[in-house]
Design an enzyme around this catalytic site. Structure first.
Site, short mmCIF file in Angstrom:
data_model
loop_
_atom_site.label_atom_id
_atom_site.label_comp_id
_atom_site.label_asym_id
_atom_site.label_seq_id
_atom_site.Cartn_x
_atom_site.Cartn_y
_atom_site.Cartn_z
N ASP A 148 -11.63 10.84 -3.72
CA ASP A 148 -11.44 9.48 -4.21
C ASP A 148 -12.61 8.57 -3.84
O ASP A 148 -12.83 7.54 -4.47
CB ASP A 148 -10.15 8.90 -3.63
CG ASP A 148 -9.25 8.30 -4.69
OD1 ASP A 148 -9.59 8.40 -5.88
OD2 ASP A 148 -8.21 7.73 -4.33
N HIS A 202 -8.29 -1.41 -11.06
CA HIS A 202 -7.19 -0.49 -10.76
C HIS A 202 -6.15 -1.29 -10.00
O HIS A 202 -6.31 -1.59 -8.82
CB HIS A 202 -7.69 0.70 -9.92
CG HIS A 202 -6.60 1.66 -9.55
ND1 HIS A 202 -6.44 2.88 -10.17
CD2 HIS A 202 -5.60 1.57 -8.64
CE1 HIS A 202 -5.39 3.51 -9.63
NE2 HIS A 202 -4.86 2.72 -8.70
N LEU A 203 -5.07 -1.64 -10.69
CA LEU A 203 -4.04 -2.50 -10.11
C LEU A 203 -2.71 -1.77 -10.09
O LEU A 203 -2.09 -1.54 -11.12
CB LEU A 203 -3.90 -3.80 -10.93
CG LEU A 203 -5.18 -4.60 -11.16
CD1 LEU A 203 -4.89 -5.82 -12.02
CD2 LEU A 203 -5.82 -5.01 -9.83
N GLY A 250 -1.60 -0.03 -4.69
CA GLY A 250 -2.92 -0.26 -4.13
C GLY A 250 -3.80 -0.82 -5.23
O GLY A 250 -3.66 -0.44 -6.40
N MET A 268 5.53 -5.65 -8.34
CA MET A 268 5.21 -6.83 -9.14
C MET A 268 6.32 -7.15 -10.13
O MET A 268 6.57 -8.33 -10.44
CB MET A 268 3.87 -6.61 -9.87
CG MET A 268 3.46 -7.76 -10.78
SD MET A 268 3.18 -9.32 -9.91
CE MET A 268 1.52 -9.06 -9.26
N GLY A 295 -0.54 0.86 -12.50
CA GLY A 295 0.81 0.45 -12.84
C GLY A 295 0.93 -1.00 -13.24
O GLY A 295 1.60 -1.35 -14.23
N ILE A 296 0.28 -1.91 -12.49
CA ILE A 296 0.29 -3.33 -12.84
C ILE A 296 -0.68 -3.60 -13.98
O ILE A 296 -0.35 -4.29 -14.95
CB ILE A 296 -0.08 -4.19 -11.62
CG1 ILE A 296 0.99 -4.05 -10.52
CG2 ILE A 296 -0.23 -5.65 -12.01
CD1 ILE A 296 0.63 -4.74 -9.22
N GLU A 322 -5.25 10.23 -13.47
CA GLU A 322 -5.94 10.86 -12.35
C GLU A 322 -5.77 12.37 -12.34
O GLU A 322 -6.73 13.10 -12.09
CB GLU A 322 -5.45 10.25 -11.04
CG GLU A 322 -5.97 8.84 -10.78
CD GLU A 322 -5.50 8.29 -9.45
OE1 GLU A 322 -6.34 7.76 -8.70
OE2 GLU A 322 -4.29 8.39 -9.17
#
Length: 403
Positions: free
Chosen positions: A154, A213-214, A217, A288, A335-336, A388
Site C-alpha cells: 500500500d 480515497h474517502l 480511512g 458517514m 465508500g464515502i 483494490e
C-alpha cells in the site's frame, strides 16, 4: 489461470478469486469471501459468494484462532462437493495486500524468505496490519506449496515522492532512522489514476490529478504523470484528513499535554485511532451514513462533524493542488467518495474559480466510473470505484508474466 487475492486486516479478512483470460484479469471475481473476527464474542462471521450470487454463510471460526484457522475456507475452493476448481494447481498465484513496505519496496514483489523477514521487521510501523498479512502469507504457503505469492504494498506508490514532500521538519537523524512520510492507500490511488486516464481518454503521462480515497480511512494524493508527488497520510495512517474514527492531523502539543496530564500512551493511541474523527465529534458513529441521517434530523454535533470533515477535506485538496502545475481532474473513490453525494457536493461547492463545477443531477444519480462535471467545466470531477482486489490480482498477474 486463476489469481487468489488475500487482503488481511487486524480484525477482518477479504479474499477474491479472479479468472485470467488471454493474459488479462477479469474485472469481476468468480469467488469472494469476507471474515469479520469482531462479529460476536467467541465467534467470527464468515461469508462467501460466487459471481452472480448472494452472500452465504460459511462454518464459523473462533476469533482467537485468527487467520491461521481459515484453511477450510480456502480449501473449499478445490475440495469437497461444489468446489469451484478441480485442483489447487488451478491457482497460478496469490496476491497479498501488505499495508507497509517501508522505503524498501516500490513495486509488487515476489515473496521470498527475505521479503517475509522485511515485512516482519516493519511490524512496528503497521502493528495492526503487517502481522495479519504475514499470517495470510504463511497460511497460503502451507496450503499451496510451490505456488508463487506476491506482495503488493500500500505504501509503494508513494515512495518516489520528492524529499520535500516525504520528510518531516524534524532532526535529520530521525529521517535516517526511517521516520518519514510513507503514505498509504497507494493501491487504490494508482488504480484511480489509471482509470481516470481511461475515462478521460487521455494519456496518463500528461494528466495532473488529485485522487480522494474517502472511506473509514481517508487520504488524498497529488498525481503528476502517473506518479504520486504528495499525499496526506504520513509515517502512519493516522496523519492527514479527518476519518471515521481517526483524528487525522492534530497539533502535537495536544498530545504532549495529555501525556503530562497522566494519560497513558496506549490510551492516547486508542483515542486517536478509535474514538476520534466522525465518531468522536458526533458522539454517534464512525459511519458517514449515520452522521448524515442524524444531521438531517437536526443533530447539532452530527452537523458539526460533517462540517469539520468537509472543511479539512477542502483544505487538503488545496494543499495537494500546490504540488501540481495545473489540475485536470478531481477523483472521488472509497465508500464515502463513491456513495455520498452530499460529501462530493460540499467538497466541490464554490470551487468554480478553480474550474471545478459538478452537475447536481449527475452527482445525485449513484454515479460509478464516470464524469459528474458540468459540460463546460475545465476541470473534470470523476467518481471511480475502488477495486483494490482486482488491482492486486492484476499486479500479481503482470509480475508473474514478466510484464
Amino acid at each position: 489461470m486463476n489469481i487468489l487475492v488475500v487482503n488481511a486486516g487486524s480484525s477482518s479478512l477479504k479474499s477474491s478469486l479472479f479468472l485470467t483470460v488471454e493474459g488479462r484479469v477479469e474485472a469481476t471475481p468468480i469467488w469472494q469471501a469476507q471474515v469479520d473476527f469482531t462479529y460476536k464474542p467467541g465467534e467470527a462471521l464468515i461469508q462467501t459468494r460466487r459471481r452472480g450470487g448472494g452472500w452465504e454463510p460459511f462454518p464459523s471460526a473462533s476469533p482467537e484462532g485468527g487467520i491461521g484457522q481459515l484453511a477450510p475456507l480456502f480449501q473449499s475452493l478445490w475440495q469437497g462437493e461444489g468446489s469451484l476448481l478441480p485442483q489447487a494447481a488451478e491457482i497460478g498465484g496469490v496476491g497479498h495486500r501488505v499495508v507497509h513496505g517501508g522505503s524498501l519496496y516500490r513495486q509488487p514483489t515476489l515473496i521470498t524468505p527475505e521479503v517475509e523477514r522485511a515485512i516482519e521487521q516493519l511490524i512496528p510501523l503497521a502493528p495492526a496490519h503487517n502481522p495479519a498479512a504475514l499470517a495470510g502469507i504463511r497460511l497460503l504457503r502451507q496450503l499451496l506449496p510451490g505456488i508463487p505469492q506476491v506482495a503488493v504494498f500500500d505504501t509503494a506508490f508513494h515512495q518516489q515522492m520528492p524529499l520535500a514532500a516525504a520528510l518531516y521538519p524534524l532532526p535529520y537523524a530521525w529521517a535516517e532512522q526511517g521516520i518519514r512520510r510513507y503514505g498509504f492507500h497507494g493501491i487504490n490511488h494508482e488504480h484511480c489514476a489509471r482509470r481516470a486516464a481511461e475515462i478521460l481518454n487521455r494519456p496518463l503521462e500528461e494528466l495532473r490529478l488529485i485522487t480522494c480515497h474517502l472511506g473509514n480511512g481517508c487520504s488524498l494524493a497529488a498525481i503528476r504523470g502517473g506518479r504520486s508527488v504528495d499525499t496526506t497520510m504520513g509515517y502512519t495512517p493516522l496523519e492527514g484528513l479527518m476519518m471515521g474514527s481517526r483524528s487525522g492531523s492534530v497539533d502535537p502539543g495536544i498530545l504532549i499535554h495529555q501525556l503530562r496530564q497522566g494519560m497513558s500512551v496506549d490510551e492516547l493511541d486508542r483515542i486517536l485511532n478509535r474514538e476520534s474523527g466522525l465518531k468522536g465529534v458526533s458522539g454517534l458513529s464512525s459511519d458517514m451514513r449515520v452522521v448524515l441521517e442524524a444531521m438531517e434530523a437536526g443533530h447539532a454535533r452530527a452537523e458539526l462533524a460533517f462540517e469539520l470533515f468537509v472543511h479539512r477535506l477542502r483544505s487538503q485538496i488545496g494543499a495537494m493542488l500546490m504540488s501540481l502545475d495545473r489540475l485536470d481532474a478531481l477523483v472521488f473513490s472509497g465508500g464515502i467518495g463513491e456513495n455520498s453525494a452530499p460529501v462530493r457536493a460540499a467538497a466541490c461547492a464554490d470551487l468554480g474559480f478553480l474550474g471545478i463545477q459538478i452537475d447536481p443531477v449527475l452527482n445525485a444519480g449513484s454515479p460509478r466510473n464516470c464524469d459528474i462535471s458540468t459540460s463546460d467545466a475545465p476541470v473534470r470531477v470523476l467518481v471511480i470505484s475502488a477495486q483494490e482486489d482486482w488491482a492486486i490480482a492484476t499486479a500479481c498477474q503482470n509480475l508473474l508474466q514478466g510484464e
